[in-house]
Write a protein that holds these residues in place. Structure first.
Motif, PDB file in Angstrom:
ATOM      1  N   MET A 146       0.834  -1.184   0.000  1.00 10.06           N
ATOM      2  CA  MET A 146       0.000   0.000   0.000  1.00 10.06           C
ATOM      3  C   MET A 146       0.879   1.248   0.000  1.00 10.06           C
ATOM      4  SD  MET A 146      -3.024  -1.166  -0.104  1.00 10.06           S
ATOM      5  CE  MET A 146      -4.412  -0.352   0.528  1.00 10.06           C
ATOM      6  N   ALA A 147       0.310   2.305  -0.548  1.00 11.93           N
ATOM      7  CA  ALA A 147       1.038   3.572  -0.619  1.00 11.93           C
ATOM      8  C   ALA A 147       0.048   4.710  -0.395  1.00 11.93           C
ATOM      9  CB  ALA A 147       1.704   3.711  -1.976  1.00 11.93           C
ATOM     10  N   ILE A 148       0.582   5.870  -0.154  1.00 11.09           N
ATOM     11  CA  ILE A 148      -0.235   7.077   0.033  1.00 11.09           C
ATOM     12  C   ILE A 148      -0.021   7.970  -1.191  1.00 11.09           C
ATOM     13  CG2 ILE A 148      -0.656   9.119   1.453  1.00 11.09           C
ATOM     14  CD1 ILE A 148      -1.316   6.556   2.931  1.00 11.09           C
ATOM     15  N   CYS A 149      -1.122   8.376  -1.825  1.00 13.07           N
ATOM     16  CA  CYS A 149      -1.051   9.241  -3.000  1.00 13.07           C
ATOM     17  C   CYS A 149      -0.508  10.609  -2.605  1.00 13.07           C
ATOM     18  CB  CYS A 149      -2.437   9.388  -3.621  1.00 13.07           C
ATOM     19  SG  CYS A 149      -2.501  10.510  -5.030  1.00 13.07           S
ATOM     20  N   GLU A 150       0.507  11.044  -3.299  1.00  5.26           N
ATOM     21  CA  GLU A 150       1.116  12.349  -3.023  1.00  5.26           C
ATOM     22  C   GLU A 150       0.204  13.502  -3.417  1.00  5.26           C
ATOM     23  OE1 GLU A 150       4.959  12.597  -4.869  1.00  5.26           O
ATOM     24  OE2 GLU A 150       5.796  11.016  -3.604  1.00  5.26           O
ATOM     25  N   GLN A 173       3.692   4.940  -8.866  1.00  7.11           N
ATOM     26  CA  GLN A 173       4.499   4.845  -7.641  1.00  7.11           C
ATOM     27  C   GLN A 173       4.172   5.986  -6.683  1.00  7.11           C
ATOM     28  OE1 GLN A 173       6.071   2.237  -7.014  1.00  7.11           O
ATOM     29  NE2 GLN A 173       6.670   1.381  -8.961  1.00  7.11           N
ATOM     30  N   ASP A 174       3.786   7.145  -7.222  1.00 10.37           N
ATOM     31  CA  ASP A 174       3.573   8.331  -6.399  1.00 10.37           C
ATOM     32  C   ASP A 174       2.114   8.748  -6.274  1.00 10.37           C
ATOM     33  OD1 ASP A 174       6.367   8.585  -6.161  1.00 10.37           O
ATOM     34  OD2 ASP A 174       6.460   9.682  -8.052  1.00 10.37           O
ATOM     35  N   MET A 175       1.263   8.287  -7.217  1.00  6.98           N
ATOM     36  CA  MET A 175      -0.137   8.723  -7.223  1.00  6.98           C
ATOM     37  C   MET A 175      -1.082   7.549  -7.418  1.00  6.98           C
ATOM     38  SD  MET A 175      -0.291  12.200  -9.479  1.00  6.98           S
ATOM     39  CE  MET A 175       1.185  12.248 -10.472  1.00  6.98           C
ATOM     40  N   CYS A 176      -2.284   7.689  -6.867  1.00  2.54           N
ATOM     41  CA  CYS A 176      -3.317   6.681  -7.078  1.00  2.54           C
ATOM     42  C   CYS A 176      -3.777   6.728  -8.548  1.00  2.54           C
ATOM     43  CB  CYS A 176      -4.501   6.935  -6.150  1.00  2.54           C
ATOM     44  SG  CYS A 176      -5.418   8.465  -6.488  1.00  2.54           S
ATOM     45  N   PHE A 177      -4.546   5.750  -8.945  1.00  2.88           N
ATOM     46  CA  PHE A 177      -5.007   5.681 -10.332  1.00  2.88           C
ATOM     47  C   PHE A 177      -5.751   6.949 -10.755  1.00  2.88           C
ATOM     48  CE2 PHE A 177      -8.488   4.918 -13.269  1.00  2.88           C
ATOM     49  CZ  PHE A 177      -7.788   4.506 -14.382  1.00  2.88           C
ATOM     50  N   ARG A 187      -4.865   9.807  -0.415  1.00  9.38           N
ATOM     51  CA  ARG A 187      -5.603   8.556  -0.260  1.00  9.38           C
ATOM     52  C   ARG A 187      -4.636   7.374  -0.284  1.00  9.38           C
ATOM     53  NH1 ARG A 187      -7.846   4.696  -3.562  1.00  9.38           N
ATOM     54  NH2 ARG A 187      -7.226   5.679  -5.495  1.00  9.38           N
ATOM     55  N   GLU A 188      -4.959   6.352   0.492  1.00  5.24           N
ATOM     56  CA  GLU A 188      -4.156   5.124   0.483  1.00  5.24           C
ATOM     57  C   GLU A 188      -4.604   4.280  -0.712  1.00  5.24           C
ATOM     58  OE1 GLU A 188      -2.589   2.379   3.978  1.00  5.24           O
ATOM     59  OE2 GLU A 188      -4.720   2.027   3.583  1.00  5.24           O
ATOM     60  N   ALA A 244      -3.326   9.894 -11.067  1.00  2.00           N
ATOM     61  CA  ALA A 244      -2.414   9.656 -12.195  1.00  2.00           C
ATOM     62  C   ALA A 244      -3.144   9.861 -13.516  1.00  2.00           C
ATOM     63  CB  ALA A 244      -1.827   8.252 -12.118  1.00  2.00           C
ATOM     64  N   SER A 245      -4.365   9.353 -13.613  1.00  2.00           N
ATOM     65  CA  SER A 245      -5.158   9.520 -14.840  1.00  2.00           C
ATOM     66  C   SER A 245      -5.438  10.987 -15.125  1.00  2.00           C
ATOM     67  CB  SER A 245      -6.479   8.760 -14.743  1.00  2.00           C
ATOM     68  OG  SER A 245      -6.242   7.377 -14.694  1.00  2.00           O
TER      69      SER A 245
END
Length: 165
Positions: free
Chosen positions: A1-5, A33-37, A9-10, A40-41
């Motif tokens: 899991m990651a946190i969107c920069e 790697q840095d942003m959620c879908f 949001r996780e 990023a979209s």
């Protein structure tokens, strides 16, 4: 899991990366790697002219695909060679398979290149041109115009007695 920069949001990197790759025809995995879908979209879409490929359905940046196609083939994706909007990969495959269109320099009709090649080869049998090609006659010609040139050449040769025994 990651946190969107971007939105905080996780998100699951591999899940969003799979979703991104299934929708977009581009190689930009590192943005996930840095942003959620969703972020990023939004970021990607705001930076280009995104369209859906009529063949494979993926979204792609038309300007990038067109630049690549011009670089590879010297002609634009917008030049009427294809029915519909194609990404670089689909246009490249169609080009290599001769599944594209040209405009006859003699009569001005738009024709399918692969079909014109087949028609020309099939109809040249009556003139004993087993290895003949539409391209033997200089201009970019449809099958009908190339066949007309073959007929004219055949008639000229007959008049000159070339076929006399």
């Amino acid at each position: 899991m990651a946190i969107c920069e971007n939105c905080g949001r996780e998100y699951d990197i591999s899940e969003d990366k799979d979703k991104f790759n299934s929708i977009y025809s581009m190689d930009i995995d590192n943005i996930i790697q840095d942003m959620c879908f969703d972020c990023a979209s939004s970021t990607i879409e705001s930076q280009g002219d995104f369209r859906d490929c009529d063949n494979c359905g993926k979204r792609f940046d038309f300007n990038d695909a067109d630049d690549d196609f011009v670089s590879e083939y010297g002609t634009s994706l917008d030049d009427g060679h294809f029915n519909g909007c194609l990404c670089f990969e689909c246009a490249n495959s169609a080009w290599e398979d001769r599944e594209y269109y040209e405009v006859c320099e003699n009569c001005g009709t738009r024709f399918h290149v692969g079909e014109a090649d087949s028609q020309f080869e099939n109809e040249c049998g009556e003139y004993n041109l087993e290895n003949g090609s539409r391209y033997d006659y200089g201009d970019l010609l449809c099958a009908d115009c190339a066949l007309e040139k073959v007929r004219e050449e055949h008639e000229r040769l007959e008049e000159e007695g070339f076929f006399d025994d």
